[in-house]
Design a protein around this motif. Structure first.
Motif, mmCIF file in Angstrom:
data_model
loop_
_atom_site.group_PDB
_atom_site.id
_atom_site.type_symbol
_atom_site.label_atom_id
_atom_site.label_comp_id
_atom_site.label_asym_id
_atom_site.label_seq_id
_atom_site.Cartn_x
_atom_site.Cartn_y
_atom_site.Cartn_z
ATOM 1 N N ALA A 143 0.819 -1.356 -0.077
ATOM 2 C CA ALA A 143 -0.034 -0.307 0.112
ATOM 3 C C ALA A 143 0.912 1.358 0.035
ATOM 4 O O ALA A 143 0.278 2.190 -0.733
ATOM 5 C CB ALA A 143 -0.675 -0.012 1.325
ATOM 6 N N ALA A 144 1.806 1.413 1.101
ATOM 7 C CA ALA A 144 3.102 2.255 0.673
ATOM 8 C C ALA A 144 3.551 2.616 -1.010
ATOM 9 O O ALA A 144 3.854 3.785 -0.560
ATOM 10 C CB ALA A 144 3.866 2.282 1.808
ATOM 11 N N LEU A 145 4.021 1.845 -1.413
ATOM 12 C CA LEU A 145 4.156 1.416 -2.612
ATOM 13 C C LEU A 145 3.375 2.338 -3.469
ATOM 14 O O LEU A 145 3.724 2.880 -4.518
ATOM 15 C CB LEU A 145 5.288 0.113 -2.772
ATOM 16 N N ASP A 146 2.183 1.706 -3.447
ATOM 17 C CA ASP A 146 0.909 1.580 -4.185
ATOM 18 C C ASP A 146 1.147 3.647 -4.198
ATOM 19 O O ASP A 146 0.991 4.166 -5.126
ATOM 20 C CB ASP A 146 -0.041 1.456 -4.221
ATOM 21 N N THR A 151 1.566 9.512 -5.964
ATOM 22 C CA THR A 151 1.616 11.273 -6.061
ATOM 23 C C THR A 151 2.976 11.729 -6.321
ATOM 24 O O THR A 151 3.992 12.579 -6.477
ATOM 25 C CB THR A 151 2.443 11.452 -4.105
ATOM 26 N N GLY A 152 3.458 10.209 -7.719
ATOM 27 C CA GLY A 152 4.360 10.516 -7.709
ATOM 28 C C GLY A 152 6.304 10.630 -8.134
ATOM 29 O O GLY A 152 6.566 10.368 -8.427
ATOM 30 N N TYR A 153 6.352 9.806 -6.773
ATOM 31 C CA TYR A 153 7.015 9.573 -6.165
ATOM 32 C C TYR A 153 8.255 8.688 -6.868
ATOM 33 O O TYR A 153 7.423 7.352 -7.290
ATOM 34 C CB TYR A 153 7.532 9.226 -4.461
ATOM 35 N N PRO A 154 9.517 9.068 -7.454
ATOM 36 C CA PRO A 154 9.973 7.667 -8.449
ATOM 37 C C PRO A 154 10.751 6.510 -7.021
ATOM 38 O O PRO A 154 11.417 6.470 -6.373
ATOM 39 C CB PRO A 154 11.289 8.536 -8.831
ATOM 40 N N THR A 196 1.157 9.089 6.834
ATOM 41 C CA THR A 196 2.406 10.079 5.684
ATOM 42 C C THR A 196 2.543 11.500 6.137
ATOM 43 O O THR A 196 2.107 11.906 6.772
ATOM 44 C CB THR A 196 0.795 10.448 4.219
ATOM 45 N N THR A 197 3.722 11.361 5.541
ATOM 46 C CA THR A 197 4.333 13.661 6.134
ATOM 47 C C THR A 197 4.055 13.519 4.370
ATOM 48 O O THR A 197 4.603 13.363 3.740
ATOM 49 C CB THR A 197 5.910 12.543 6.656
ATOM 50 N N PRO A 198 4.647 15.000 4.793
ATOM 51 C CA PRO A 198 5.298 16.226 3.934
ATOM 52 C C PRO A 198 6.966 15.583 3.251
ATOM 53 O O PRO A 198 7.665 15.308 4.070
ATOM 54 C CB PRO A 198 4.947 17.367 4.406
#
Length: 201
Positions: A143-146, A151-154, A196-198
């Motif tokens: 779920a964290a990877l999804d 969110t566009g994180y590589p 989630t954190t900024p």
């Protein structure tokens, strides 16, 4: 040193080579018996132990085992990616043992029961807990990877092989626990919200 340089040395060892060649058909028959279930590994081991060390098949199997061990050691010495792969496998195995010791913190993972049934019961319960932790971590890691991908994180596929569900730093393994059996029904099969954190950058 590269294994290809050492390979000609094995061709100059006729003693073990001739033994293996002479026993090759018998070793194939033993292998076929193990595969089709005619002979079990325990039965084969007991029969080999009962044989005299001078027995041809016994010696042939010993030399074949030594040859495979030698090749494996030479590969380990000369092949850096293979060494890293073996190291990762050993680290994962030790991580499982470490988690088992943490879960069974009272006896540090040592089975103190005297009878076999109690030992089997305790080992089965410990295995069940380890599997529960692994499944829980796997679901939330996915779920964290999804979430990162959406969110566009590589997320590099090459990095995923370094992830392991055998972690417990976020799990309270001590003290009293309250289990809300109705919680899964309330969430209707949905996972709890991710923490989630900024982003820093």
């Amino acid at each position: 040193m590269d294994y290809g340089v050492l390979k000609p040395l094995f061709r100059g060892a006729p003693i073990w080579r001739d033994l293996i060649v002479r026993c090759w058909d018998d070793m194939h028959r033993i292998s076929a018996s193990l595969k089709d279930g005619t002979v079990t590994a325990v039965l084969l081991t007991s029969k080999l132990q009962a044989l005299d060390n001078k027995n041809l098949i016994h010696r042939g199997l010993e030399e074949y085992g030594r040859m495979l061990s030698t090749i494996d050691m030479l590969t380990f010495i000369s092949d850096k990616p293979h060494r890293r792969k073996v190291g990762r496998m050993l680290n994962k195995g030790e991580a499982v043992h470490s988690l088992a010791r943490d879960v069974a913190y009272g006896q540090r993972g040592v089975l103190t029961d005297r009878d076999f049934a109690s030992q089997l019961n305790r080992a089965t319960c410990l295995s069940l807990l380890l599997n529960i932790i692994a499944v829980w971590n796997t679901r939330y890691m996915q779920a964290a990877l999804d979430h990162l991908r959406t969110t566009g994180y590589p997320v590099l596929e090459s990095d995923l092989e370094h992830l392991s569900p055998i972690i417990s730093a976020h799990i309270n393994l001590h003290g009293s626990h309250h289990l809300d059996l109705q919680a899964p029904k309330k969430r209707k099969g949905q996972l709890r919200p991710l923490r989630t954190t900024p982003t820093l950058f």
